[in-house]
Design a protein around this motif. Structure first.
Motif, PDB file in Angstrom:
ATOM      1  N   SER A   1       0.875  -1.205   0.060  1.00  0.00           N
ATOM      2  CA  SER A   1       0.081  -0.084   0.225  1.00  0.00           C
ATOM      3  C   SER A   1       0.782   1.172   0.104  1.00  0.00           C
ATOM      4  N   LEU A   2       0.512   2.125  -0.859  1.00  0.00           N
ATOM      5  CA  LEU A   2       1.252   3.461  -1.060  1.00  0.00           C
ATOM      6  C   LEU A   2       0.624   4.420  -0.363  1.00  0.00           C
TER       7      LEU A   2
ATOM      8  N   GLN B   1      -1.803   7.661   0.007  1.00  0.00           N
ATOM      9  CA  GLN B   1      -2.928   7.963  -0.989  1.00  0.00           C
ATOM     10  C   GLN B   1      -2.475   8.904  -2.163  1.00  0.00           C
TER      11      GLN B   1
ATOM     12  N   ASN C   1       0.737   9.815  -3.140  1.00  0.00           N
ATOM     13  CA  ASN C   1       1.575   9.142  -4.036  1.00  0.00           C
ATOM     14  C   ASN C   1       1.125   8.012  -5.066  1.00  0.00           C
ATOM     15  N   ARG C   2       0.051   7.290  -4.426  1.00  0.00           N
ATOM     16  CA  ARG C   2      -0.711   6.485  -5.316  1.00  0.00           C
ATOM     17  C   ARG C   2      -1.472   7.081  -6.517  1.00  0.00           C
TER      18      ARG C   2
ATOM     19  N   ILE D   1      -0.596   6.576 -10.255  1.00  0.00           N
ATOM     20  CA  ILE D   1      -1.650   5.989 -11.403  1.00  0.00           C
ATOM     21  C   ILE D   1      -1.591   6.959 -12.597  1.00  0.00           C
TER      22      ILE D   1
ATOM     23  N   PRO E   1      -8.310   7.530  -4.425  1.00  0.00           N
ATOM     24  CA  PRO E   1      -7.291   8.013  -3.775  1.00  0.00           C
ATOM     25  C   PRO E   1      -7.126   9.427  -3.105  1.00  0.00           C
TER      26      PRO E   1
ATOM     27  N   SER F   1      -8.203   3.311 -10.353  1.00  0.00           N
ATOM     28  CA  SER F   1      -7.715   3.263  -8.948  1.00  0.00           C
ATOM     29  C   SER F   1      -7.861   1.980  -8.277  1.00  0.00           C
TER      30      SER F   1
ATOM     31  N   TYR G   1      -4.979  -0.642  -9.790  1.00  0.00           N
ATOM     32  CA  TYR G   1      -3.550  -0.212  -9.823  1.00  0.00           C
ATOM     33  C   TYR G   1      -2.870  -1.008  -8.595  1.00  0.00           C
ATOM     34  N   ASP G   2      -1.941  -1.789  -8.743  1.00  0.00           N
ATOM     35  CA  ASP G   2      -1.237  -2.360  -7.510  1.00  0.00           C
ATOM     36  C   ASP G   2       0.213  -2.577  -7.791  1.00  0.00           C
ATOM     37  N   GLU G   3       1.081  -2.286  -6.644  1.00  0.00           N
ATOM     38  CA  GLU G   3       2.367  -2.527  -6.630  1.00  0.00           C
ATOM     39  C   GLU G   3       2.801  -3.715  -5.707  1.00  0.00           C
TER      40      GLU G   3
END
Ligand code: GAP
Length: 482
Positions: A2-3, A5, A7-8, A12, A299, A358, A361-363
């Protein structure tokens, strides 16, 4: 992983550009504010969301039909709809920075700061006061609130404000080429009016009985003053709207029905229920007797993605008045003529697109069997709306493997979007497909030549299984079923 929000959201936006989902419009000229273009994967995803909505509204409901009305409409349309007189937002300018703010956004940003500082009661009561004052158009008291709370401009840092004024959000242009004879027309700010003015044409030609709906997808234009946050608030955007025509008096029941029905549609894409909430309007638009937003936890916080509005007979009655044409319906069940009431569902296609980005998206990072770390950026886009459904990858560029891969593509591509790639190591190719959200990859290797089987790799679990190449099409069609 989890980044944070903020930064997320930035991640994206960068990802959407890097992988061909969304570009700034006219970027080579430094862009045009709040206007965006969709790239190769973005345009596919957008089309798939549009089709998914269209199918669920029309194909899945016997009593809903579609139309495709023009963007330009007779200018009196917008007088009748109330947009000429009422479609404006209260704005305030900072005299030092010259920056213009929507009053509710300015106060809401301050309320967020109060909440972050733990002053939740104060935040709640300020929000309630703001809503009440907006509902009364009491701009003088709203300005006092901004000043007494020392709400400042984020650029100049000062509280040197103008009075609050209303700004109309419609774009206008001229129809006709002869100077002096031109007529001012508007770019539609909502698609709904194209439905209302066609109400009787559609009802008669499609032989519809109340209750029935008319659906439409199309561009809308608004001269948004505060247009930032990527494709969340744009000046040119697309709406997916449905007007449901009902007997007067039944609006409460149908309002509840569509509220639940639309939430079900959102959940059918696999988004967890806790990411959504309803927000009931206290300040109602000029046409509504009840309204709510379906909000999603973007986010950038919980924000509106769709509106459900009980529009009464406001629009049809006004078009009847301004056009002088009867817009009544004869209800054979109760032997009565009346102007129908309307429940509207209105969702922004671009905003739904941002929701999907939103949510998807996942890292990801993990430790492999050999103890080394591995990672990927993956878009968990719901399979049925993914831009590419299947990537077919020959392990090597030789030994007849590309030919088998091409055969598989030829069988599958009339049914769903496929992608062929033979460049780079297989792991790298998987990562590229993960990044654009391709749910299935098929790898053709030497064993395929012996027994006809391929490796089917699933994007989300990264699990692999061997299946026969002749089963690929049907297996995927099953997994992609509406
Ligand atoms: N016909 C009703 C209507 O237009 P709205 O709440 O103003 O209602 C409906 O808009 C939806 O259109 C919103 O929920 C949002 O998803 C989308 N929308 C509105 N303004 C937008 C903008 N400037 N940029 C992107 N989407 C927008």
């Amino acid at each position: 992983m989890s980044l944070p929000q903020e930064n997320r959201f930035q991640a994206i936006i960068s990802h959407a550009k890097e992988y061909g989902f969304v570009f700034q419009s006219s970027e080579i000229y430094d862009g045009l504010s709040a206007v965006y273009d969709y790239g190769p994967y973005g345009s596919e995803l957008k089309k798939n969301i549009r089709d998914y909505w269209w199918k669920s509204m029309t194909q899945m409901h016997e009593n809903i039909v579609g139309i495709d009305a023009a963007i330009f409409m007779h200018p009196t349309t917008w007088k009748a709809s109330g947009h000429v007189d009422n479609f404006s937002d209260p704005m305030i300018d900072n005299k030092d920075s010259k920056k213009r703010y929507r009053v509710d956004h300015l106060i809401e940003a301050y309320v967020e700061k109060l909440k972050a500082a733990g002053k939740t009661d104060e935040a709640g009561s300020l929000l309630a006061t703001m809503d009440a004052l907006l509902a009364k158009d009491d701009f003088a008291t709203l300005k006092q609130i901004i000043e007494t709370n020392k709400i400042s401009c984020s650029i100049s840092g000062t509280c040197n404000w103008t009075d609050i004024r209303q700004f109309n959000l419609m774009f206008s242009t001229q129809l006709g080429s002869v100077a002096g004879e031109a007529e001012t027309i508007y770019l539609r700010p909502e698609t709904a009016q194209g439905i209302f003015v066609n109400f009787l044409n559609v009802q008669k030609t499609a032989r519809l009985k109340i209750p029935f709906g008319i659906a439409q997808v199309g561009k809308a234009f608004r001269n948004e003053i505060v247009a930032r946050q990527f494709i969340f608030r744009m000046r040119e955007f697309e709406q997916m709207e449905m007007q449901f025509f009902i007997r007067p008096g039944s609006q409460k029941e149908w309002y509840e029905y569509w509220k639940e029905e639309r939430l079900k549609w959102h959940l059918s894409l696999g988004t967890p229920a806790e990411k959504y909430r309803f927000h009931n309007h206290t300040k109602l638009a000029h046409y509504a007797d009840a309204a709510l937003d379906i909000e999603y936890d973007f986010p950038i916080g919980f924000k509106e993605v769709e509106g459900i509005h009980s529009r009464t007979d406001f629009d049809l009655s006004n078009h009847q008045k301004y056009s002088g044409k009867k817009l009544t319906y004869f209800d054979t069940e109760i032997n009565q003529h009346y102007v129908p009431y309307v429940i509207e569902t209105s969702i922004g296609l671009d905003r739904m697109f941002l929701l999907i980005l939103s949510q998807s998206y996942d890292e990801e990072k993990w430790i492999k069997d050999d103890g080394k770390e591995d990672s990927r950026v993956v878009m968990h886009i719901p399979e049925k709306i993914a831009p590419i459904k299947l990537a077919v990858l020959p392990l090597l560029k030789k030994d007849g493997l590309p030919e088998i891969a091409r055969e598989i593509i030829n069988v599958c591509r009339p049914y769903f979007r496929c992608f062929y790639e033979e460049k780079d190591a297989i792991g790298k190719r998987y990562r590229r497909q993960d990044a654009i959200g391709t749910p299935f990859c098929v790898t053709v290797d030497h064993q395929t030549k012996e027994d006809g089987t391929v490796t089917l790799r699933y994007r989300d679990s990264m699990k692999q299984e061997r299946i026969h190449k002749s089963d690929i099409k049907d297996k995927l069609l099953n997994l992609l079923l509406f």
